[in-house]
Enzyme design. Structure first.
Site, short mmCIF file in Angstrom:
data_model
loop_
_atom_site.label_atom_id
_atom_site.label_comp_id
_atom_site.label_asym_id
_atom_site.label_seq_id
_atom_site.Cartn_x
_atom_site.Cartn_y
_atom_site.Cartn_z
N CYS A 114 0.82 -1.22 0.00
CA CYS A 114 0.00 0.00 0.00
C CYS A 114 0.85 1.27 0.00
CB CYS A 114 -0.95 0.01 1.19
SG CYS A 114 -2.12 -1.34 1.12
N HIS A 262 -3.66 7.17 1.65
CA HIS A 262 -3.93 5.88 1.01
C HIS A 262 -5.31 5.42 1.45
CE1 HIS A 262 -4.07 1.70 0.18
NE2 HIS A 262 -3.86 1.34 1.44
N ASN A 292 -10.06 -0.53 -1.49
CA ASN A 292 -8.62 -0.31 -1.30
C ASN A 292 -7.89 -0.90 -2.51
OD1 ASN A 292 -5.91 -0.68 -0.59
ND2 ASN A 292 -6.36 -1.11 1.55
N1 COA Z 1 -18.95 -9.26 6.63
C1 COA Z 1 -19.58 -9.56 7.78
N2 COA Z 1 -18.92 -9.91 8.90
C2 COA Z 1 -17.58 -9.92 8.85
C3 COA Z 1 -16.87 -9.61 7.69
C4 COA Z 1 -17.61 -9.26 6.55
N3 COA Z 1 -17.02 -8.94 5.37
N4 COA Z 1 -15.55 -9.69 7.94
C5 COA Z 1 -15.44 -10.06 9.23
N5 COA Z 1 -16.66 -10.20 9.78
C6 COA Z 1 -17.01 -10.57 11.16
C7 COA Z 1 -15.90 -11.33 11.85
O1 COA Z 1 -15.93 -12.69 11.52
C8 COA Z 1 -16.22 -11.08 13.30
O2 COA Z 1 -17.25 -11.94 13.70
P1 COA Z 1 -17.26 -12.58 15.19
O3 COA Z 1 -17.35 -11.39 16.11
O4 COA Z 1 -18.49 -13.42 15.17
O5 COA Z 1 -15.98 -13.32 15.31
C9 COA Z 1 -16.79 -9.67 13.30
O6 COA Z 1 -17.19 -9.40 11.93
C10 COA Z 1 -15.79 -8.63 13.73
O7 COA Z 1 -14.58 -8.87 13.05
P2 COA Z 1 -13.34 -7.96 13.24
O8 COA Z 1 -12.24 -8.45 12.39
O9 COA Z 1 -13.08 -7.81 14.72
O10 COA Z 1 -13.94 -6.58 12.68
P3 COA Z 1 -13.31 -5.16 12.67
O11 COA Z 1 -14.22 -4.19 13.30
O12 COA Z 1 -11.87 -5.18 13.12
O13 COA Z 1 -13.31 -4.84 11.12
C11 COA Z 1 -11.74 -4.69 9.34
C12 COA Z 1 -12.53 -5.63 10.24
C13 COA Z 1 -10.88 -5.58 8.44
C14 COA Z 1 -12.71 -3.92 8.49
C15 COA Z 1 -10.91 -3.75 10.20
O14 COA Z 1 -10.16 -4.45 11.15
C16 COA Z 1 -9.99 -2.90 9.40
O15 COA Z 1 -10.43 -2.11 8.60
N6 COA Z 1 -8.68 -3.04 9.57
C17 COA Z 1 -7.70 -2.31 8.81
C18 COA Z 1 -7.67 -2.90 7.48
C19 COA Z 1 -6.89 -2.11 6.51
O16 COA Z 1 -6.96 -0.91 6.49
N7 COA Z 1 -6.15 -2.80 5.68
C20 COA Z 1 -5.40 -2.24 4.68
C21 COA Z 1 -4.19 -1.63 5.24
S1 COA Z 1 -3.25 -1.06 3.98
#
Ligand code: COA
Length: 335
Positions: A114, A262, A292
């Site tokens: 990224c 980004h 992204n």
């Molecule tokens: N749809 C529905 N539910 C989903 C899902 C989706 N696409 N992806 C994950 N879940 C669920 C998980 O399984 C989890 O369920 P559980 O509580 O029953 O175990 C729940 O949602 C919460 O998951 P979690 O990973 O804790 O969610 P979060 O609030 O951290 O959001 C991201 C996940 C990935 C959106 C978030 O962590 C994020 O944006 N991180 C940074 C990612 C990023 O910017 N990456 C690029 C960097 S360059």
């Protein structure tokens, strides 16, 4: 020392729009969850045969070159950032060099995910500063859709990423107060596996192992992301590296006319905006439309911001990125 400036910008995204509802037909997810956690409404997935990483890069580059008023013969050097190359080797830089009909100039591939476009701009800037090259083509392009796990197992990653390409032509600035003021790039390999695609790789599992084992539970060849860990590190590093860029130039947050982060996640951008006390007009986001797009996200956003008249001559523009590696960086530009 010379100064470099961005003389032309362009982007290309495939015409295939994939909505959150489309994804919910493939995996257990829904529009509300995706919008609430990421801000993404839709993304693009490759549609045409020529929507390859290098092919989309070529399309974005042609637009940037036309706007910069340069032709193939004028390009002295290519820097191409991607994590989704057409081939394992050679990298897409040489494919773009061939397809644009450039001279036999060097084509350097950047693997900083990224932060790839920020790294690429930093490298291009050094060559122009020293006077070695006058015109450098910088490209970021990704085809994520070909490698995502589009089942419920992969939903934490696959809803976030999209395909696209962006390009910039860097030339020597005639005005020493205009152009790239400074670039700042970093890495922390300690967290290399927290956002990664492990296979195929010579250090781990190669294609023949994967085919031989044919294990449906093997997730080493689809991207893995420790989402919350990435999020926490991203907000810290984004802030640090924006401050680093401002301090290096004796500037304040209030001097920023436009911040192009980004497009990792709308919540990350909003967190940074709030932390720095910037208004909606000072931060550009388009993750809602494209997801992204990794190395392509900064140049696509920069191009759209410029096309819509949100960046004017004399403005202070700050680009910042964070991603897999971990890698992060910023570029401070007097437009
Ligand atoms: N749809 C529905 N539910 C989903 C899902 C989706 N696409 N992806 C994950 N879940 C669920 C998980 O399984 C989890 O369920 P559980 O509580 O029953 O175990 C729940 O949602 C919460 O998951 P979690 O990973 O804790 O969610 P979060 O609030 O951290 O959001 C991201 C996940 C990935 C959106 C978030 O962590 C994020 O944006 N991180 C940074 C990612 C990023 O910017 N990456 C690029 C960097 S360059």
């Amino acid at each position: 020392m010379f100064r470099s400036k961005i003389s032309g910008l362009g982007y290309y995204v495939p015409e295939n729009v994939v909505t959150n509802d489309d994804l919910s037909k493939l995996m257990d997810t829904n529009h509300e969850w995706i919008v609430e956690r990421t801000g993404i409404h839709e993304r693009r997935h490759k549609a045409l045969e020529e929507d390859t990483t290098s092919g989309m890069g070529v399309k974005a580059a042609r637009i940037a070159m036309e706007r910069a008023g340069v032709e193939a013969k004028d390009i002295d050097f290519v820097v191409f950032a991607t994590l989704s190359p057409d081939y394992y080797f050679p990298g897409p830089g040489v494919l773009l060099q061939r397809d644009l009909g450039l001279n036999n100039v060097a084509a350097l591939d950047i693997r900083a995910q990224c932060s790839g476009f920020i790294y690429a701009l930093s490298i291009a800037d050094q060559y122009i500063k020293t006077g070695m090259y006058k015109t450098v083509l910088v490209v970021g392009s990704e085809v994520h859709s070909a490698g995502l796990d589009m089942t419920t197992r992969g939903r934490g990653v696959s809803v976030i990423f999209g395909d696209g390409a962006g390009a910039a032509v860097l030339t020597r600035s005639e005005n020493e107060n205009q152009g790239l003021l400074s670039t700042h790039i970093h890495s922390q390999g300690e967290h290399a596996e927290e956002l990664s695609l492990l296979a195929p790789g010579m250090g781990g599992r190669w294609v023949t192992d994967i085919l031989k084992d044919n294990d449906p539970d093997d997730i080493s060849y689809t991207p893995y992301m420790n989402g919350q860990f990435v999020f926490k590190n991203a907000v810290v590093r984004f802030s640090e590296v924006i401050n680093e860029g401002l301090e290096a130039n004796g500037l304040q947050v209030s001097d920023i006319n436009m911040l192009i982060p980004h497009q990792a996640n709308l919540r990350i951008s909003q967190f940074i905006q709030q932390k720095f006390g910037l208004s909606d007009d000072q931060v550009f986001n388009n993750i809602q439309k494209y997801g992204n797009t990794t190395a392509a996200s900064v140049p696509i956003a920069l191009t759209e911001a410029w096309e819509s008249g949100k960046i004017k001559e004399g403005d202070l523009v700050v680009l910042a990125a964070f991603g897999s590696g971990f890698t992060w960086g910023s570029v401070v530009i007097r437009w």
